[in-house]
Design an enzyme around this catalytic site. Structure first.
Site, short mmCIF file in Angstrom:
data_model
loop_
_atom_site.label_atom_id
_atom_site.label_comp_id
_atom_site.label_asym_id
_atom_site.label_seq_id
_atom_site.Cartn_x
_atom_site.Cartn_y
_atom_site.Cartn_z
N GLU A 48 -5.66 -10.54 -2.37
CA GLU A 48 -6.47 -10.47 -1.14
C GLU A 48 -7.96 -10.43 -1.46
O GLU A 48 -8.71 -9.63 -0.90
CB GLU A 48 -6.09 -9.22 -0.31
CG GLU A 48 -4.61 -9.13 0.01
CD GLU A 48 -4.27 -7.99 0.97
OE1 GLU A 48 -5.19 -7.35 1.53
OE2 GLU A 48 -3.06 -7.73 1.14
N ASP B 90 -11.71 -10.47 -1.62
CA ASP B 90 -12.98 -10.72 -0.93
C ASP B 90 -14.01 -9.79 -1.57
O ASP B 90 -13.66 -8.77 -2.15
CB ASP B 90 -12.91 -10.56 0.61
CG ASP B 90 -12.25 -9.31 1.11
OD1 ASP B 90 -12.29 -8.27 0.39
OD2 ASP B 90 -11.70 -9.33 2.22
N ASN C 230 2.25 -4.49 -3.52
CA ASN C 230 0.87 -4.94 -3.31
C ASN C 230 0.02 -3.71 -2.99
O ASN C 230 0.41 -2.87 -2.17
CB ASN C 230 0.89 -5.91 -2.12
CG ASN C 230 -0.39 -6.68 -1.93
OD1 ASN C 230 -0.94 -7.21 -2.89
ND2 ASN C 230 -0.87 -6.76 -0.70
N GLU D 79 0.80 -1.22 0.00
CA GLU D 79 0.00 0.00 0.00
C GLU D 79 0.84 1.28 0.00
O GLU D 79 0.67 2.15 0.87
CB GLU D 79 -0.97 -0.03 1.20
CG GLU D 79 -1.86 -1.27 1.17
CD GLU D 79 -2.86 -1.36 2.33
OE1 GLU D 79 -2.75 -0.57 3.28
OE2 GLU D 79 -3.74 -2.23 2.27
N HIS E 4 -10.14 -6.09 -2.82
CA HIS E 4 -11.22 -6.04 -1.82
C HIS E 4 -12.39 -5.31 -2.48
O HIS E 4 -12.42 -4.08 -2.52
CB HIS E 4 -10.76 -5.29 -0.57
CG HIS E 4 -9.63 -5.97 0.14
ND1 HIS E 4 -9.78 -7.17 0.81
CD2 HIS E 4 -8.33 -5.63 0.28
CE1 HIS E 4 -8.62 -7.52 1.33
NE2 HIS E 4 -7.72 -6.61 1.02
C1 XIL Z 1 -5.97 -7.25 7.71
C2 XIL Z 1 -6.21 -8.52 8.51
O1 XIL Z 1 -7.03 -9.40 7.76
C3 XIL Z 1 -6.86 -8.18 9.82
O2 XIL Z 1 -6.97 -9.35 10.63
C4 XIL Z 1 -6.05 -7.13 10.57
O3 XIL Z 1 -6.74 -6.72 11.72
C5 XIL Z 1 -5.80 -5.93 9.67
O4 XIL Z 1 -5.21 -6.35 8.46
N1 XIL Z 1 -4.76 -4.99 3.31
C6 XIL Z 1 -3.71 -5.80 3.67
C7 XIL Z 1 -3.90 -6.82 4.72
O5 XIL Z 1 -2.65 -5.74 3.06
O6 XIL Z 1 -2.74 -7.06 5.46
C8 XIL Z 1 -5.03 -6.46 5.65
O7 XIL Z 1 -5.25 -7.56 6.53
C9 XIL Z 1 -6.28 -6.13 4.86
C10 XIL Z 1 -6.03 -4.94 3.96
#
Ligand code: XIL
Length: 357
Positions: free
Chosen positions: A276, A278, A212, A170, A248
């Protein structure tokens, strides 16, 4: 041992035999798994047939406490990412004191189940220990802290066991094209990115090194800026190998130009990975929303399969109960392919179909 990406040409040759072995092997796991039985050929075997990996973000505490969770991780996913336990606050909670115990539980599980490990993450603005976040270090000291962490984690500890690292997580602001002000940028300037990549490459020359990011799945000012950054890093000779598209999504918002966007990165010679995934809905979820969600899961997999440099897809959790979404985005949830009881949702069927099952 480092595992390389499965290749399509190999998959064709070993396909039938591998599938038979997989089905027989999984039958045993399923029999024991009881209510977690997801039905059909496991996603990991379907993905291997397509020359990609399907993975999940995993929490080692749940592996231990929740048998259904554990069974699904083992049977469905061929790649594992630490949901939290490879972040800086877990690995180096005190300066110079490393704790690999929970991360090692995860790599041991992955080894045992023939799963590849993605490393997440080295430099980020969140989940840093207080000593680092509040340390007010000058450039020289911070640079040596960064090098020590990367050498120790990527080189000494995980070399050969983690096939890809999110070296930078990020780096941009939530939206728009500016780099995000953080500990690293503020103290070391924009060169922190190239420097971290070089350090990670020296520590493990075989690891695939990634930037990422989120909100970069379609073309927009943020993904344009990421593209410019990637192109300029490559021009300078920095060892950047891939772009992680976090993905996401809200149901119904997968960008229509996702394939075109992925292709401009692969045209630079980079690989891309959905890291990641979802797809959240408003909760409580109704059937229509879950249908849209299922369609979106299918689209994301199809998009990856249409891009020859897309290495695969990782979903960010196993069942809806262990997703990060409800606690970070109140009112949203039900974002994963399995429900709160680890029963398969329509999205699971879509993943199977999109992978050719
Ligand atoms: C999230 C985890 O899933 C949670 O359990 C934690 O509280 C916060 O982080 N982007 C990312 C991940 O790169 O590392 C994050 O994961 C979600 C957003």
């Amino acid at each position: 041992m480092a595992k390389s990406r499965p290749r399509k040409r190999h998959a064709a040759a070993i396909g039938a035999a591998a599938l038979l072995v997989a089905v027989l092997g999984v039958a045993a796991v399923r029999a024991a798994a009881g209510p977690t039985e997801a039905g059909g050929v496991p996603l990991r075997d379907l993905a291997a047939e397509q020359g990609v990996r399907i993975g999940a973000a995993v929490n080692p505490y749940l592996l231990e406490d929740a048998p259904d969770y554990r069974a699904l991780v083992a049977e469905q996913y061929g790649s594992v990412t630490a949901q939290n336990v490879m972040k800086w606050n877990t690995l180096q909670p005190e300066r110079g004191e490393y704790d690999f115990s929970t991360a090692d539980t995860l790599t041991a599980f992955a080894d045992e189940h023939d799963q590849a490990m993605r490393g997440h993450t080295l430099l980020w603005h969140q989940q840093n220990p207080e000593w680092l976040a509040e340390g007010d270090f000058g450039p020289e000291e911070l640079r040596s802290i960064m090098r020590d962490h990367i050498d120790t984690v990527v080189g000494e500890h995980f070399a050969g066991r983690v096939y890809a690292w999110d070296v930078i997580n990020e780096p941009f602001r939530d939206s728009g094209g500016e780099l995000r002000p953080n500990l690293w940028l503020d103290t070391l300037g924009a060169d922190y990115i190239a420097e971290a990549l070089h350090t990670a490459h020296e520590a493990d020359p075989d690891a695939r090194l990634y930037i990422n990011e989120f909100n970069v799945e379609g073309r927009n000012p943020k993904s344009d800026a990421l593209y410019e950054l990637a192109a300029s890093l490559l021009e300078q000779g920095a060892p950047l190998h891939g772009i992680g598209l976090q993905s996401h999504f809200h149901a119904g918002t997968v960008p229509e130009d996702m394939v075109a966007n992925m292709r401009r990165f692969t045209d630079l010679g980079l690989e891309v990975t959905v890291t990641e995934l979802d797809i959240s809905v408003e909760v409580p979820a109704d059937e229509e929303e879950l249908r849209v969600q299922a369609r979106d899961y299918r689209t994301v997999v199809e998009n990856c399969l249409r891009v020859s440099g897309c290495t695969g897809i990782t979903v960010w959790g196993i069942g809806d109960a262990d997703s990060w979404i409800p606690s970070w985005f109140p009112g949203r949830g039900a974002a994963l392919p399995f429900d709160e009881d680890y029963a398969p949702k329509p999205a699971y069927g879509s993943l199977q179909e999109a992978l050719g099952g």
